[in-house]
Design a protein around this motif. Structure first.
Motif, PDB file in Angstrom:
ATOM      1  N   THR A  32      44.680  63.452  66.642  1.00  0.00           N
ATOM      2  CA  THR A  32      45.199  64.087  65.421  1.00  0.00           C
ATOM      3  C   THR A  32      46.290  63.266  64.748  1.00  0.00           C
ATOM      4  O   THR A  32      46.458  63.312  63.530  1.00  0.00           O
ATOM      5  CB  THR A  32      45.735  65.490  65.750  1.00  0.00           C
ATOM      6  OG1 THR A  32      46.727  65.386  66.780  1.00  0.00           O
ATOM      7  CG2 THR A  32      44.602  66.386  66.238  1.00  0.00           C
ATOM      8  N   ASN A  33      47.107  62.546  65.554  1.00  0.00           N
ATOM      9  CA  ASN A  33      48.212  61.781  64.978  1.00  0.00           C
ATOM     10  C   ASN A  33      48.110  60.323  65.383  1.00  0.00           C
ATOM     11  O   ASN A  33      49.089  59.711  65.844  1.00  0.00           O
ATOM     12  CB  ASN A  33      49.560  62.368  65.412  1.00  0.00           C
ATOM     13  CG  ASN A  33      49.698  62.415  66.930  1.00  0.00           C
ATOM     14  OD1 ASN A  33      48.697  62.327  67.635  1.00  0.00           O
ATOM     15  ND2 ASN A  33      50.918  62.537  67.414  1.00  0.00           N
ATOM     16  N   ALA A  34      46.934  59.748  65.247  1.00  0.00           N
ATOM     17  CA  ALA A  34      46.723  58.354  65.611  1.00  0.00           C
ATOM     18  C   ALA A  34      47.592  57.450  64.749  1.00  0.00           C
ATOM     19  O   ALA A  34      47.848  57.755  63.566  1.00  0.00           O
ATOM     20  CB  ALA A  34      45.254  57.989  65.436  1.00  0.00           C
ATOM     21  N   PRO A  35      48.090  56.316  65.290  1.00  0.00           N
ATOM     22  CA  PRO A  35      48.922  55.408  64.491  1.00  0.00           C
ATOM     23  C   PRO A  35      48.255  54.947  63.208  1.00  0.00           C
ATOM     24  O   PRO A  35      48.929  54.730  62.191  1.00  0.00           O
ATOM     25  CB  PRO A  35      49.169  54.240  65.462  1.00  0.00           C
ATOM     26  CG  PRO A  35      49.048  54.842  66.822  1.00  0.00           C
ATOM     27  CD  PRO A  35      47.986  55.887  66.690  1.00  0.00           C
TER      28      PRO A  35
ATOM     29  N   ILE B   9      50.669  50.519  63.968  1.00  0.00           N
ATOM     30  CA  ILE B   9      49.926  50.008  65.121  1.00  0.00           C
ATOM     31  C   ILE B   9      50.593  50.412  66.432  1.00  0.00           C
ATOM     32  O   ILE B   9      49.999  51.106  67.256  1.00  0.00           O
ATOM     33  CB  ILE B   9      49.773  48.471  65.040  1.00  0.00           C
ATOM     34  CG1 ILE B   9      48.921  48.077  63.834  1.00  0.00           C
ATOM     35  CG2 ILE B   9      49.126  47.926  66.316  1.00  0.00           C
ATOM     36  CD1 ILE B   9      48.719  46.597  63.667  1.00  0.00           C
ATOM     37  N   ASN B  10      51.822  49.995  66.627  1.00  0.00           N
ATOM     38  CA  ASN B  10      52.518  50.258  67.887  1.00  0.00           C
ATOM     39  C   ASN B  10      53.660  51.241  67.665  1.00  0.00           C
ATOM     40  O   ASN B  10      54.833  50.905  67.832  1.00  0.00           O
ATOM     41  CB  ASN B  10      53.038  48.944  68.488  1.00  0.00           C
ATOM     42  CG  ASN B  10      51.917  47.982  68.812  1.00  0.00           C
ATOM     43  OD1 ASN B  10      51.060  48.264  69.635  1.00  0.00           O
ATOM     44  ND2 ASN B  10      51.917  46.844  68.133  1.00  0.00           N
ATOM     45  N   GLY B  11      53.302  52.432  67.229  1.00  0.00           N
ATOM     46  CA  GLY B  11      54.299  53.460  66.983  1.00  0.00           C
ATOM     47  C   GLY B  11      53.649  54.811  66.855  1.00  0.00           C
ATOM     48  O   GLY B  11      52.411  54.943  66.927  1.00  0.00           O
ATOM     49  N   GLU B  12      54.473  55.827  66.661  1.00  0.00           N
ATOM     50  CA  GLU B  12      53.985  57.194  66.524  1.00  0.00           C
ATOM     51  C   GLU B  12      54.210  57.687  65.103  1.00  0.00           C
ATOM     52  O   GLU B  12      55.258  57.429  64.502  1.00  0.00           O
ATOM     53  CB  GLU B  12      54.710  58.123  67.511  1.00  0.00           C
ATOM     54  CG  GLU B  12      54.399  57.837  68.964  1.00  0.00           C
ATOM     55  CD  GLU B  12      55.042  58.853  69.890  1.00  0.00           C
ATOM     56  OE1 GLU B  12      54.495  59.978  69.983  1.00  0.00           O
ATOM     57  OE2 GLU B  12      56.078  58.537  70.487  1.00  0.00           O
ATOM     58  N   CYS B  13      53.195  58.418  64.577  1.00  0.00           N
ATOM     59  CA  CYS B  13      53.284  58.974  63.226  1.00  0.00           C
ATOM     60  C   CYS B  13      54.012  60.307  63.297  1.00  0.00           C
ATOM     61  O   CYS B  13      53.670  61.188  64.106  1.00  0.00           O
ATOM     62  CB  CYS B  13      51.896  59.157  62.613  1.00  0.00           C
ATOM     63  SG  CYS B  13      50.985  57.615  62.346  1.00  0.00           S
TER      64      CYS B  13
ATOM     65  N   GLN C  65      55.818  59.127  58.353  1.00  0.00           N
ATOM     66  CA  GLN C  65      56.499  57.874  58.663  1.00  0.00           C
ATOM     67  C   GLN C  65      56.214  57.484  60.111  1.00  0.00           C
ATOM     68  O   GLN C  65      56.023  58.334  60.979  1.00  0.00           O
ATOM     69  CB  GLN C  65      58.007  58.007  58.446  1.00  0.00           C
ATOM     70  CG  GLN C  65      58.389  58.341  57.009  1.00  0.00           C
ATOM     71  CD  GLN C  65      57.953  57.270  56.023  1.00  0.00           C
ATOM     72  OE1 GLN C  65      58.085  56.078  56.322  1.00  0.00           O
ATOM     73  NE2 GLN C  65      57.440  57.675  54.882  1.00  0.00           N
ATOM     74  N   CYS C  66      56.205  56.173  60.368  1.00  0.00           N
ATOM     75  CA  CYS C  66      55.906  55.661  61.698  1.00  0.00           C
ATOM     76  C   CYS C  66      57.197  55.301  62.421  1.00  0.00           C
ATOM     77  O   CYS C  66      58.075  54.643  61.856  1.00  0.00           O
ATOM     78  CB  CYS C  66      54.996  54.428  61.584  1.00  0.00           C
ATOM     79  SG  CYS C  66      54.472  53.780  63.184  1.00  0.00           S
ATOM     80  N   SER C  67      57.308  55.746  63.654  1.00  0.00           N
ATOM     81  CA  SER C  67      58.450  55.413  64.514  1.00  0.00           C
ATOM     82  C   SER C  67      57.974  54.383  65.533  1.00  0.00           C
ATOM     83  O   SER C  67      57.141  54.675  66.398  1.00  0.00           O
ATOM     84  CB  SER C  67      58.968  56.673  65.215  1.00  0.00           C
ATOM     85  OG  SER C  67      60.014  56.350  66.105  1.00  0.00           O
TER      86      SER C  67
ATOM     87  N   LEU D  58      50.846  55.950  73.569  1.00  0.00           N
ATOM     88  CA  LEU D  58      50.695  56.310  72.160  1.00  0.00           C
ATOM     89  C   LEU D  58      49.386  57.069  71.953  1.00  0.00           C
ATOM     90  O   LEU D  58      48.434  56.896  72.724  1.00  0.00           O
ATOM     91  CB  LEU D  58      50.692  55.047  71.293  1.00  0.00           C
ATOM     92  CG  LEU D  58      52.008  54.275  71.165  1.00  0.00           C
ATOM     93  CD1 LEU D  58      51.782  52.992  70.369  1.00  0.00           C
ATOM     94  CD2 LEU D  58      53.076  55.127  70.498  1.00  0.00           C
ATOM     95  N   PRO D  59      49.284  57.912  70.917  1.00  0.00           N
ATOM     96  CA  PRO D  59      48.012  58.582  70.622  1.00  0.00           C
ATOM     97  C   PRO D  59      46.906  57.555  70.385  1.00  0.00           C
ATOM     98  O   PRO D  59      47.095  56.552  69.698  1.00  0.00           O
ATOM     99  CB  PRO D  59      48.323  59.377  69.347  1.00  0.00           C
ATOM    100  CG  PRO D  59      49.798  59.598  69.397  1.00  0.00           C
ATOM    101  CD  PRO D  59      50.372  58.371  70.027  1.00  0.00           C
ATOM    102  N   GLY D  60      45.762  57.802  70.975  1.00  0.00           N
ATOM    103  CA  GLY D  60      44.646  56.863  70.885  1.00  0.00           C
ATOM    104  C   GLY D  60      44.536  55.972  72.099  1.00  0.00           C
ATOM    105  O   GLY D  60      43.516  55.301  72.279  1.00  0.00           O
TER     106      GLY D  60
END
Length: 919
Positions: A257-260, A266-270, A275-277, A449-451
């Motif tokens: 549901t919250n894939a980067p 790419i290497n973070g969480e939405c 916004q990506c962290s 991470l998601p995914g």
């Protein structure tokens, strides 16, 4: 589905048929007219099948039975009703209401109609073709007659075990060889080829209508993300599941549901704000993708992780980690390029301070207890942290029992004495039993991470073989049971088995159970298609035996019915042909007919016998009953019989009168003539307009070739405007001004050059001839006068007004002669100076221009020119006026000049002729 409550059915015998028919027909107390194409009967009828046609002013209305009706349909009464402008239709149950448009087809809509009385009478109910399979449900039928539309069959249970297929209408169930309670279990069209599977139903358009979840031309397979024999949907949240007819429906991949990638990361969480962290050590790339490159002070490793540079290094190279820039107070290590060494601190006297101290003027002072080396007294001045603490953002912090730096998600690195990252896809990590001797390669990821999925302490893109995605958190790879090679949903639900056994519905078995087939390639037991009981494969055309609702095995398929003229024999399990007298039947022999194949027979007690229709009536096509059986016509019996209303045209044939051709009115003829004239004038106008354009085009081309075009100056246009304004004719007050040749810069074509050269030679030739023949006798034009040619006493040839004003214009049919001038012959230009007198040459020379020097389009003759030529009008005139000085060269002898005078002719005029050529 039928939901009807009609009269119950009783057992009828052949002996009671006439009595039942009479009662049913006589139940209508009002006389009516019932018609088929070609015949109408007046009487009493209880039939409600068909459409009632009526018209204003007509003698009566009529019930039209199924069939096609045209303008020539008999009898005359029916013809008058069909062709009436006020005709209207009143359809009965199951018939479509429509306006009267010939030809008119009266037919039952696709489906089944049942009637409470025999002979299609009484209360009626209709059920159209279903749009989805009816399944195993059945609907009770309480009826005494049944009507089916064409190309539709109905499967009806008669009793509890006998399944009968009806293809034709049944006028009376009591005349069938079957008995018992009736229940409708299936109804379909026979127009589909190939036939639909059990998950579809054939519609009247010839296509299969599939149940939810099924797809294919015959509804033989499941749609994507549907599984099982009933093609039910996969569980929610599944990105991929074990789908298909033989699938288990277990989730193989879950929705992220919250894939980067959903926030260009790419290497973070939405986050919820989009916004990506980024994970530690990552920052946005130059192309705008978030968390796509290593931040300052980190370098990219061969495993795709961002790791921190050594202490004292502010920038280091990817892969190798070699330091590229050292921090202030550090120099690169000579032996290890990845390190930067701190410069030693010295006192003012030059003494080097030992580790654990720093210079404070003339002496060395101890570092903070948290520092191993420092350049100041506080814990923030540490260069290398003391044992048990690690550098982070310029200060030294401790690590917990899992090696996680306190207050951060970073892992403690005992080699670098720094807090380093866990990994690209790890959100958290730790080292079990962490000590000062632990290394970072011992870290285990505890969150991904998601995914990505957590498998044995690492984050992977998909779970390895022998594991499955846990349904509890959808992020952890869990090991399968030892009996499974692969599993899904749980550790014990095997998709494939490890010990060589076959996987069947999640279990490992040695042989496949019933209604399944072994797949050797996958070592699994796959379910047969829902159409089959046993099979050789999973396809719907690989059946070996069939269920009771689809008993017919044909070319590997299980079908619900045999052909129309066949019945299913349960003993042999095959389709058998009906008796020749039956068009459809329930069993073998002539006494099990459901309808008759002959149009002259009717069904009586399951057998087809002669219909014996009364009078001239016949068996109604498709209904299996005589028209006289549907209409009771009372016979006169003594004086007490009430006669039927007299209706004309009931038996008379239709008379179609041919209307004579209508004569045209005078105004129609006039309009046609005017139209033809207009078309003729339009054609003439277009032709003349085109001709004018062609002439204008040729004139323009000629003017351009001759350089005759002259532009009109602004003075001419101004004067001409004034003349038009005041109505004057064109004057010569404004002359055309010559304009330079627009094509002056274009080199003349070869034909034009030759034409100009020939004109010049012809002009010189005529000058030479004048010298020879008319010297001292002709009046030359002013521009040709010179001191060598004295004025002639003869009148000028240029004032005669003749069209041939210049002697250089000669008929192209006459011979031409090149002049004697050598200069002209060489240059092609006549001489301007006087020529010496020369004797007349007898042997005339030919033109130096051959016929091949010009094409056929040049209007000049290329042949040599003889001196002998016809006289011009000017020469004739000169010969008459001065015959004594002019030498005629046209004839060998000089004729008398008197022969040129015209002889007088009396015309009756009183005044003598003033013609100077008459004597």
């Amino acid at each position: 589905m039928l939901n009807l409550s009609l009269l119950p059915i009783g057992s009828m015998f052949f002996a009671l048929f006439s009595a039942i028919h009479t009662a049913a027909a006589a139940s209508s107390s009002t006389p009516t007219v019932v018609c088929v194409a070609g015949q109408c009967l007046e009487g009493f009828s209880n039939t409600t099948l068909g459409m009632t046609i009526s018209a204003s002013g007509a003698q009566t209305s009529a019930l039209l039975l199924p069939g096609q009706y045209t303008t020539t349909t008999n009898p005359e009464l029916l013809h008058d009703l069909l062709t009436s402008s006020s005709a209207s239709l009143s359809p009965s149950t199951g018939f479509n209401s429509s306006s009267v448009s010939l030809p008119l087809t009266v037919a039952l809509e696709p489906g089944l109609a049942i009637y409470s009385n025999s002979l299609y009478g009484g209360s009626a109910g209709f059920s159209s073709l279903p749009t989805s399979p009816v399944g195993n449900s059945s609907t009770p039928l309480t009826a005494q007659s049944l009507a089916l539309s064409s190309d539709v069959w109905a499967a009806i249970d008669v009793g509890s075990t006998n399944r009968v297929i009806f293809w034709d209408s049944v006028p009376d169930f009591s005349q069938l060889a079957v008995s018992g309670s009736l229940s409708l279990i299936d109804m379909q069209s026979s127009a589909c080829e190939p036939a639909c599977s059990s998950s579809g139903i054939c519609t009247s358009s010839g296509t299969c209508s599939c149940a939810a979840g099924f797809t294919g031309a015959s509804c033989e397979s499941c749609e994507s993300d549907f599984f099982g024999s009933s093609c039910q949907a996969c569980p929610s949240g599944c990105l991929d599941c074990d789908d298909g007819i033989s699938g288990s429906g277990k989730c193989l991949a879950f929705n992220i549901t919250n894939a980067p990638s959903s926030c260009n990361c790419i290497n973070g969480e939405c986050g919820s704000d989009g916004q990506c962290s980024c994970n530690a050590g990552w920052t946005a790339a130059d192309n705008g993708t978030a968390c796509a490159k290593c931040a300052s002070g980190f370098f990219l490793t061969s495993t795709g992780d961002c790791k921190i540079c050594e202490i004292g290094c502010s920038a280091c190279a990817d892969i190798t980690g070699d330091c590229q820039t050292c921090k202030s107070g550090f120099t690169q290590d000579a032996n290890d390029k990845t390190k930067c060494d701190a410069e030693p601190t010295t006192t003012s006297s030059g003494t080097v301070c030992p580790d654990g101290s720093f210079s404070s003027g003339a002496t060395c002072s101890p570092c903070s207890s948290s520092c191993q080396t420092c350049n100041g007294a506080t814990s923030n001045d540490c260069v290398i942290c003391a044992s048990g603490s690690y550098a982070f953002n310029g200060s030294c912090i401790t690590a917990d029992s899992n090696g996680v730096c306190e207050g951060t998600g970073l892992i403690a690195d005992n080699n670098k004495k720094e807090c380093d990252t866990c990994g690209a896809k790890c959100t958290s990590c730790g080292i079990s039993g962490f000590t000062t001797a632990s290394t970072v390669n011992q870290l285990q990821c505890t969150g991904c991470l998601p995914g990505s999925f957590l498998s044995n302490g690492t984050c992977v893109s998909s779970c390895p073989a022998g594991t499955f995605i846990s349904s509890q958190n959808n992020t952890t790879c869990t090991s399968c049971d030892s009996s499974c090679s692969t599993c899904a949903g749980s550790s014990t639900f095997c998709l494939t088995c490890a010990n060589g056994e076959l996987a069947s519905n999640g279990q490992c078995v040695s042989t496949c159970p019933a209604n399944t087939v072994a797949a050797n390639t996958t070592k699994t037991c796959l379910d047969c298609h829902p159409d089959c009981v046993s099979c050789s494969g999973t396809a719907f055309n690989q059946c070996l035996s069939c269920p009771s609702d689809r008993p017919v095995l044909s070319q590997g398929r299980c079908l619900p019915v045999c052909g129309k003229s066949q019945f299913f024999d349960s003993t042999s399990g095959s389709c058998q042909a009906c008796d020749s007298s039956c068009s459809s039947c329930s069993a073998s022999g002539p006494s099990n007919c459901l309808a008759c194949s002959s149009s002259s027979q009717a069904l009586k007690g399951g057998s087809c016998v002669s219909a014996n229709c009364n009078g001239t009536s016949d068996v109604v096509p498709g209904l299996g009953v005589c028209l006289s059986d549907l209409v009771l016509v009372p016979q006169a019996s003594g004086s007490s019989a009430a006669p039927l209303p007299s209706i004309t045209g009931l038996t008379q044939p239709t008379v179609v009168t041919q209307t004579s051709s209508k004569r045209l009115q005078w105004w129609e003829i006039l309009l046609m003539a005017l139209g033809c004239a207009f078309i003729f004038l339009a054609v003439i106008w277009c032709w003349r307009r085109r001709a004018r354009k062609q002439r204008a085009k040729r004139t323009k081309a000629f003017a351009q070739a001759k350089n005759l075009d002259q532009s009109r100056s602004w003075r001419w246009r101004l004067v001409r405007f004034g003349e038009k304004l005041f109505g004057h004719r064109p004057s010569k007050r404004a002359h055309l001004e010559p304009t330079p040749d627009v094509d002056a810069g274009i080199e003349d074509s070869e034909a034009l050059k030759l034409m100009k050269l020939r004109n010049a030679e012809e002009a010189r030739h005529h000058q030479e001839m004048e010298k020879l023949m008319l010297i001292s006798d002709y009046q030359y034009p002013p521009e040709k006068r010179s001191s060598y040619y004295p004025p002639s006493v003869l009148p000028s040839l240029y004032d005669t007004g003749n069209a041939r004003r210049h002697l250089n214009v000669v008929d192209s049919t006459t011979n031409r002669l090149s002049g004697p001038s050598l200069y002209s012959q060489v240059t092609g230009v006549p001489r301007n100076g006087p020529e010496a007198r020369q004797p007349v040459k007898k042997d005339l020379i030919t033109s130096r221009f051959s016929g091949s020097s010009m094409n056929s389009s040049v209007p000049y003759s290329a042949r040599s020119r003889d001196l002998t030529r016809p006289h011009t009008p000017a020469e004739l005139y000169a010969m008459d006026v001065r015959s004594d000085l002019l030498i005629d060269t046209s004839t060998p002898e000089q004729p008398s000049h008197n022969a040129q005078w015209l002889q007088p002719t009396h015309t009756g005029a009183t005044v003598s002729s003033k013609n100077p050529f008459r004597r």
